[in-house]
Design a protein around this motif. Structure first.
Motif, mmCIF file in Angstrom:
data_model
loop_
_atom_site.group_PDB
_atom_site.id
_atom_site.type_symbol
_atom_site.label_atom_id
_atom_site.label_comp_id
_atom_site.label_asym_id
_atom_site.label_seq_id
_atom_site.Cartn_x
_atom_site.Cartn_y
_atom_site.Cartn_z
ATOM 1 N N LEU A 120 0.842 -1.204 0.000
ATOM 2 C CA LEU A 120 0.000 0.000 0.000
ATOM 3 C C LEU A 120 0.876 1.252 0.000
ATOM 4 C CD1 LEU A 120 -2.569 -1.082 2.729
ATOM 5 C CD2 LEU A 120 -3.064 -0.851 0.288
ATOM 6 N N PRO A 121 0.468 2.298 -0.722
ATOM 7 C CA PRO A 121 1.243 3.551 -0.675
ATOM 8 C C PRO A 121 1.217 4.148 0.724
ATOM 9 C CG PRO A 121 -0.854 3.882 -1.796
ATOM 10 C CD PRO A 121 -0.717 2.403 -1.590
ATOM 11 N N ARG A 122 2.319 4.768 1.101
ATOM 12 C CA ARG A 122 2.444 5.327 2.448
ATOM 13 C C ARG A 122 2.090 6.812 2.513
ATOM 14 N NH1 ARG A 122 6.356 2.214 5.849
ATOM 15 N NH2 ARG A 122 6.850 0.304 4.732
ATOM 16 N N ASP A 123 2.069 7.484 1.377
ATOM 17 C CA ASP A 123 1.956 8.949 1.372
ATOM 18 C C ASP A 123 0.583 9.441 0.931
ATOM 19 O OD1 ASP A 123 2.156 8.122 -1.245
ATOM 20 O OD2 ASP A 123 3.559 9.691 -1.848
ATOM 21 N N ALA A 126 -5.126 4.899 1.297
ATOM 22 C CA ALA A 126 -5.171 3.551 0.757
ATOM 23 C C ALA A 126 -6.132 2.737 1.603
ATOM 24 C CB ALA A 126 -3.783 2.917 0.766
ATOM 25 N N VAL A 127 -6.679 1.676 1.024
ATOM 26 C CA VAL A 127 -7.699 0.885 1.706
ATOM 27 C C VAL A 127 -7.388 -0.605 1.565
ATOM 28 C CG1 VAL A 127 -10.146 0.244 1.776
ATOM 29 C CG2 VAL A 127 -9.486 2.623 1.329
ATOM 30 N N ARG A 169 1.019 2.650 12.007
ATOM 31 C CA ARG A 169 2.390 3.041 12.336
ATOM 32 C C ARG A 169 3.246 3.236 11.093
ATOM 33 N NH1 ARG A 169 2.396 -2.116 16.300
ATOM 34 N NH2 ARG A 169 0.940 -1.314 17.880
ATOM 35 N N SER A 170 3.012 2.461 10.065
ATOM 36 C CA SER A 170 3.843 2.517 8.866
ATOM 37 C C SER A 170 3.145 3.157 7.677
ATOM 38 C CB SER A 170 4.282 1.099 8.471
ATOM 39 O OG SER A 170 3.147 0.274 8.217
ATOM 40 N N HIS A 171 1.813 3.087 7.650
ATOM 41 C CA HIS A 171 1.015 3.647 6.562
ATOM 42 C C HIS A 171 -0.069 4.524 7.191
ATOM 43 C CE1 HIS A 171 2.917 0.119 4.789
ATOM 44 N NE2 HIS A 171 2.623 0.563 3.579
ATOM 45 N N PRO A 172 0.276 5.724 7.610
ATOM 46 C CA PRO A 172 -0.630 6.535 8.427
ATOM 47 C C PRO A 172 -1.919 6.970 7.740
ATOM 48 C CG PRO A 172 1.292 7.803 7.764
ATOM 49 C CD PRO A 172 1.571 6.396 7.387
ATOM 50 N N MET A 173 -2.008 6.798 6.424
ATOM 51 C CA MET A 173 -3.233 7.187 5.724
ATOM 52 C C MET A 173 -4.045 5.981 5.261
ATOM 53 S SD MET A 173 -1.820 10.461 3.527
ATOM 54 C CE MET A 173 -3.474 10.969 3.039
ATOM 55 N N ALA A 174 -3.684 4.805 5.738
ATOM 56 C CA ALA A 174 -4.384 3.582 5.329
ATOM 57 C C ALA A 174 -5.617 3.337 6.190
ATOM 58 C CB ALA A 174 -3.447 2.386 5.408
ATOM 59 N N VAL A 175 -6.674 2.880 5.554
ATOM 60 C CA VAL A 175 -7.916 2.499 6.224
ATOM 61 C C VAL A 175 -8.118 1.001 6.031
ATOM 62 C CG1 VAL A 175 -10.434 2.760 6.265
ATOM 63 C CG2 VAL A 175 -8.972 4.759 5.874
ATOM 64 N N VAL A 176 -8.399 0.308 7.118
ATOM 65 C CA VAL A 176 -8.668 -1.131 7.084
ATOM 66 C C VAL A 176 -10.099 -1.350 7.550
ATOM 67 C CG1 VAL A 176 -8.009 -3.397 7.964
ATOM 68 C CG2 VAL A 176 -6.248 -1.651 7.561
ATOM 69 N N ALA A 177 -10.857 -2.146 6.820
ATOM 70 C CA ALA A 177 -12.256 -2.351 7.211
ATOM 71 C C ALA A 177 -12.765 -3.688 6.720
ATOM 72 C CB ALA A 177 -13.133 -1.234 6.649
ATOM 73 N N THR A 219 -13.238 7.020 7.054
ATOM 74 C CA THR A 219 -12.130 7.874 7.457
ATOM 75 C C THR A 219 -11.141 7.068 8.292
ATOM 76 O OG1 THR A 219 -13.112 8.571 9.561
ATOM 77 C CG2 THR A 219 -13.763 9.794 7.577
ATOM 78 N N LEU A 220 -10.034 7.697 8.650
ATOM 79 C CA LEU A 220 -9.049 7.024 9.484
ATOM 80 C C LEU A 220 -9.650 6.601 10.830
ATOM 81 C CD1 LEU A 220 -5.867 9.194 8.846
ATOM 82 C CD2 LEU A 220 -6.339 6.888 7.998
#
Length: 236
Positions: A120-123, A126-127, A169-177, A219-220
């Motif tokens: 997943l992109p870090r910047d 991403a979902v 911690r590593s991908h601060p803009m990632a959403v997991v659901a 959202t996050l």
């Protein structure tokens, strides 16, 4: 949006299923991604990925890693019957049934996360998402039964919660659901559609449309939760 402006990929795992195929079709029709990867155990035109074969998961991830970063990873897999009817009582439980459902509904998606989540992109947003089920909710369980399916989906929900915590911690803009698609007219729900009104049985295309809309709105602060097709949060 031109092809040169599309910088991300989407990944659909389980693209041979009704929901997975409809999700992949909808993503391609929307034209938001540079490429939509379709993976399945068996499907013409899709690369092979078997949830019970970790080597195929690793190989699929390596294929995706060679191209644009996947900003959406959608695990549209699951098993409910096919040789094992849902248990009506604890007396009907078998180790074989329990292990089969855990392998496909929980362990498989966990291995997908192991290999695909680092891509997943870090910047940017991403979902990572996987199909769960309302019956996997412990707080919403009032009827009992369906032990293997319920427990395996509850395990999946915990895996997704863990993934959300660690990815933050590593991908601060990632959403997991996790996503509850409702009852969709597919092979998975086939034996359990009798008596449902037309408004309670969704086409794969409608379910895909609703699920993608739900993901767009998360959202996050929502990361780690499970959400139904209408956007409502499913109790833990």
């Amino acid at each position: 949006m031109t092809d040169s402006e599309k910088q991300d990929a989407a990944v659909v795992i389980g693209a041979s299923g009704g929901v997975g195929g409809a999700v992949a079709d909808a993503l391609e029709a929307a034209g938001q991604y540079a490429v939509v990867h379709r993976f399945a155990r068996t499907l013409t035109g899709a690369a092979r990925l078997d949830l019970e074969d970790e080597g195929t998961i690793a190989a699929a991830a390596a294929r995706v890693a060679a191209g644009p970063a996947p900003a959406l990873i959608f695990v549209a897999t699951g098993v409910l019957h096919h040789g094992h009817d849902p248990e009506r009582s604890y007396r009907a439980m078998t180790a074989e049934h329990l292990m089969r459902d855990y392998r496909i509904n929980a362990v498989g998606p966990a291995m997908v996360a192991k290999y695909f989540a680092p891509l997943l992109p870090r910047d940017r947003r991403a979902v990572f998402t996987a199909l769960s089920a309302r019956v996997g909710s412990i707080g919403d369980n009032r009827l009992g039964g369906w032990h293997s399916y319920r427990a395996s989906k509850a395990a999946l929900n915990m895996i997704l919660r863990n993934l959300a915590i660690e990815l933050a911690r590593s991908h601060p803009m990632a959403v997991v659901a996790g996503l509850h698609p409702g009852t969709v007219a597919t092979d998975l729900s086939g034996p359990f559609q009798k008596g449902l009104s037309a408004g309670k049985l969704f086409t794969p295309a409608y379910s895909a449309e609703r699920l993608l809309a739900v993901l767009d709105g998360l959202t996050l602060a929502d990361s780690g939760g499970v959400f139904a097709w209408d956007g409502a949060r499913v109790p833990e």
